[in-house]
Design an enzyme around this catalytic site. Structure first.
Site, PDB file in Angstrom:
ATOM      1  N   HIS A   9     -17.564  -8.364  13.854  1.00 27.27           N
ATOM      2  CA  HIS A   9     -16.660  -7.781  14.851  1.00 27.27           C
ATOM      3  C   HIS A   9     -15.802  -6.710  14.183  1.00 27.27           C
ATOM      4  O   HIS A   9     -15.435  -6.825  13.016  1.00 27.27           O
ATOM      5  CB  HIS A   9     -15.777  -8.865  15.464  1.00 27.27           C
ATOM      6  N   GLU A  23     -19.562  -2.448  20.550  1.00 23.25           N
ATOM      7  CA  GLU A  23     -18.142  -2.378  20.878  1.00 23.25           C
ATOM      8  C   GLU A  23     -17.524  -1.152  20.222  1.00 23.25           C
ATOM      9  O   GLU A  23     -17.209  -1.179  19.031  1.00 23.25           O
ATOM     10  CB  GLU A  23     -17.413  -3.628  20.384  1.00 23.25           C
TER      11      GLU A  23
END
Length: 251
Positions: A95, A167
């Site tokens: 992430h 993302e």
């Protein structure tokens, strides 16, 4: 046909009381049968969430795991084998907050990805560019490198049992969102990069979009041909909003 997926990343949010309230909200949701739904709570609350969601078709994953698959002398880390023992089925890898704030690099993330798969966890590899990189026209270069690091070390076949989440860093928690076409362009490039190595893997892997996804924009985002669902941040902390996003994926 790829089965849609919606995953909620709770990040570093929650107390036992607020998690119990969120669990109660999730239990009362009418979720679409054709969508895989998962949540990623803070590790302290994984057992509480797993116990609270028993009988509900919601998988539970972890936000991070160690570079070694089995337990051992690695203070502060959690082994993938321990996550499996706790009842997790997925884990986030790479992430942007881990990459940007914790300084995790591709080599370390390759090890985490491999260790997770070795224990039977499904890794959700997160890739994405910063605003500076996008404005410099380097989006596909950056995402391609992040993806290519796994392919080079583990082979494209590693993605036969994995999920990829795009993302854009500039759209996480900022309220900014890539347009559906901007997101689709990157998702298409990811699938094409995989297809250059193995077309079957490319056709089968699910590509999620993350970056200020809400019920209001989910339908249009999920309508893009290479977007198979979403990795949801802040909106996943509201059961009703999360449920609406899940229903959007089902449509």
């Amino acid at each position: 046909m790829r089965r849609p997926m919606v995953a909620g990343n709770w990040k570093m949010h929650g107390t036992r009381a607020s998690v119990a309230e969120l669990i109660n909200g999730l239990r009362h949701l009418a979720l679409p049968s054709g969508v895989d739904v998962a949540v990623f709570p803070p590790c302290l609350y994984i057992n509480q969430v797993i116990d609270g969601l028993k009988g509900k078709s919601i998988s539970v994953g972890a936000q991070n795991s160690a570079v070694e698959s089995m337990q051992g002398a690695l203070t502060g880390e959690i082994a993938p084998s321990q996550l499996v023992d706790a009842g997790c089925s997925l884990v986030l890898v790479g992430h942007s907050e881990r990459r940007q704030i914790m300084g995790e690099r591709d080599g370390m993330l390759n090890r985490k990805f491999a260790a997770a798969q070795a224990c039977g966890l499904i890794p959700v590899l997160c890739v994405g560019e910063t605003l500076e990189q996008r404005e410099a026209g380097k989006t596909l270069e950056v995402v391609g490198r992040q993806l290519g690091s796994i392919i080079e070390e583990l082979g494209v076949g590693a993605f036969a049992n994995a999920v990829i989440a795009y993302e854009p860093v500039w759209a996480i928690g900022t309220g900014l969102t890539a347009t559906p076409q901007q997101a689709q362009d990157v998702h298409k490039a990811i699938r094409e990069q995989l297809a250059a190595e193995n077309s079957e893997v490319a056709r089968g892997v699910r590509l999620l979009y993350g970056g200020s996804v809400k019920a209001a924009n989910a339908v249009e985002l999920f309508g893009m041909p290479d977007i198979d669902g979403g990795l949801i941040g802040g909106a996943s902390l509201n059961a009703d909003e999360f449920g609406a996003i899940c229903r959007a994926a089902g449509n």
